[in-house]
Design a protein around this motif. Structure first.
Motif: not given
Length: 391
Positions: A83, A86-87, A337, A341
Motif C-alpha cells: 500500500t 503504491l501510494l 490504490l 486496496i
C-alpha cells in the motif's frame, strides 16, 4: 462542525477537479451526449463506492493520518509495504505533474507583468510556497481551498453563461464514432478525474467528532460536485463545437482557442480556472502525502515538509515536459490504490467481530451498503479499468 464538513467536501471536490476537466470534452464528444453521460456516471459511481469502502476501513481501523496506519492494522506488514509503495508512487507522480503544470502557468503569469523567471525557478517557487500551506495543517488547506473553490465556481459559471445561449442541439446529438472499444479507452482519463480517494484518511482524522453518516455524506456530496461540473462543461463544449472539431484538437489550448473565437472572455476565464484547478488538486494530493509521511516517519513538521516535497520537486525538474506522460503512469497505480486496496481492507475487517470496533456518538458503526453483490461489482469495476488502461 458543519463548516468543517463542508470544507472537507470541497477538498474532496477540489482534489478531483484537476486540469484534466478541460480535456473531458475532447475524449467524450465523439460518442455523443448519451454515451458520454453514461460513461461519466459509470466511472463516478464505481469510484465513489470504492471511496466509501476506504471510509469504512478508515473508521474501523481507528482513523490515522495516512493509509500507512490503516494498511498495517488491516493487511499486516506485507499489505502495508504494498500500500505504501503504491501510494507514494501515485502521490509523487501526481505532485510532479501538478508542479510541472503550475510552473508553466506561473511563468506565463509573471511574464505578463514583466517579470521573467526560468521554468525551474517558477516550479521551485510554486512547490515551496504552496507547500508551506500544506505544512500548516489540514485546517489551513481547508480554509484556502474554500476560497479557491468559490472562485473556481464563479469561473465555471461565467463560462457556462457565455456558452449555454449558443448551444446547438444538433451538436449535442451528433456522434462521429460508435466504437465501444474507443469509448472504453476514455475510462482511464475519467477515472483519474475522480482521483480523490487519497484524501479520505486525512479528512476522517480532521473530522474526528463527526458521525459516520456525516462522513459518508461528506464523501458523496464531495464527489457529486465534480460530476456536475464535468457534465455541465461537457454539454457546453459539445453544444458549441462539432464532434469532428473536438477530435481534431491536439491539445486543450486548441479547444480553448476554438471556444474563445466567439466568446472573448473564455480564454481568460478558462486560464484562471485551469490555474485554480491545478492548485486545489495540488493542495489535496500534497496534504495526503504530508499526512502519510507524518504517520510513517513521526518527524516534526519541518522534516516532514522536506520529505514531502523534495522527491516530487526533483522529479518535476528532471521531467519538465512530461506532464501527460506522468499522469498516464498515475492512472494505472490509482486503479490498485483506489479500488483493490480499499476492497481488501474492508473484506478483512468485515471478517472480524463488529464489537471490536468503536461506534460513533449516535451508536452507529459505518458499513458501506450493497453487501457481497456491491463488493463483487466493485471488483469487476477495477478489472474493467485495468483492461481499459491496457487496451
Amino acid at each position: 462542525m458543519k463548516l468543517k464538513l463542508l470544507g472537507s467536501a470541497l477538498i474532496v471536490a477540489g482534489t478531483a477537479l484537476g486540469a484534466g476537466m478541460l480535456a473531458i470534452p475532447m475524449v467524450l464528444a465523439q460518442f455523443g451526449l448519451l454515451w458520454g453521460t453514461l460513461m461519466m456516471l459509470f466511472i463516478w459511481s464505481g469510484t465513489t463506492y470504492a471511496a466509501l469502502l476506504l471510509l469504512e476501513a478508515s473508521i474501523k481501523a481507528g482513523g490515522g493520518l495516512g493509509m500507512n496506519t490503516i494498511a498495517r492494522k488491516t493487511l499486516g506488514k506485507g499489505g502495508q509495504v504494498v500500500t505504501n509503495g503504491l501510494l507514494y508512487a501515485l502521490l509523487v507522480c501526481l505532485l510532479m505533474a501538478y508542479i510541472i503544470g503550475a510552473g508553466d502557468l506561473v511563468k506565463k503569469m509573471l511574464s505578463g507583468v514583466g517579470l521573467e523567471l526560468t521554468m525551474m525557478q517558477c516550479q521551485i517557487a510554486f512547490a515551496l510556497i504552496a507547500g508551506v500551506v500544506v505544512a500548516a495543517g489540514t485546517a489551513a488547506v481547508d480554509k484556502l481551498n474554500r476560497a479557491l473553490f468559490a472562485v473556481m465556481v464563479v469561473m465555471l459559471g461565467l463560462t457556462l453563461v457565455s456558452l449555454v445561449p449558443t448551444i446547438s442541439v444538433d451538436n449535442l446529438l451528433e456522434a462521429s464514432s460508435d466504437s465501444k472499444i474507443d469509448l472504453i479507452k476514455t475510462s482511464s482519463v475519467l477515472f483519474t478525474s475522480f482521483g480523490f480517494v487519497v484524501v479520505i484518511p486525512s479528512l476522517v482524522t480532521y473530522n474526528e467528532d463527526a458521525t459516520h453518516k456525516q462522513l459518508r455524506n461528506m464523501i458523496i456530496s464531495g464527489s457529486c460536485i465534480p460530476l456536475v461540473c464535468y457534465l455541465f462543461w461537457l454539454y457546453a463544449a459539445m453544444g458549441n463545437l462539432s464532434a469532428e472539431q473536438m477530435v481534431s484538437f491536439a491539445n486543450v489550448s486548441e479547444l480553448i482557442a476554438a471556444l474563445g473565437a466567439n466568446h472573448s472572455i473564455i480564454n481568460v476565464v478558462l486560464s484562471v480556472f485551469t490555474g485554480l484547478a491545478l492548485l486545489t488538486s495540488f493542495l489535496g494530493v500534497a496534504m495526503a502525502l504530508f499526512d502519510q509521511n507524518a504517520d510513517a516517519f513521526k518527524q516534526n513538521r519541518a522534516v516532514t515538509y522536506v520529505l514531502t516535497f523534495i522527491l516530487p520537486l526533483a522529479g518535476a525538474l528532471l521531467a519538465a515536459d512530461k506532464f501527460l506522460s506522468v499522469l498516464g503512469y498515475a492512472g494505472i497505480i490509482l486503479v490498485f490504490l483506489a479500488v483493490f486496496i480499499p476492497m481488501a481492507m474492508t473484506i478483512k475487517l468485515r471478517g472480524e467481530d463488529d464489537s471490536a470496533f468503536e461506534v460513533d456518538a449516535t451508536g452507529v458503526l459505518y458499513r458501506a451498503g450493497g453487501g457481497h453483490m456491491a463488493m463483487g461489482l466493485s471488483f469487476l469495476f477495477g478489472c474493467f479499468l485495468l483492461a481499459a488502461e491496457l487496451i
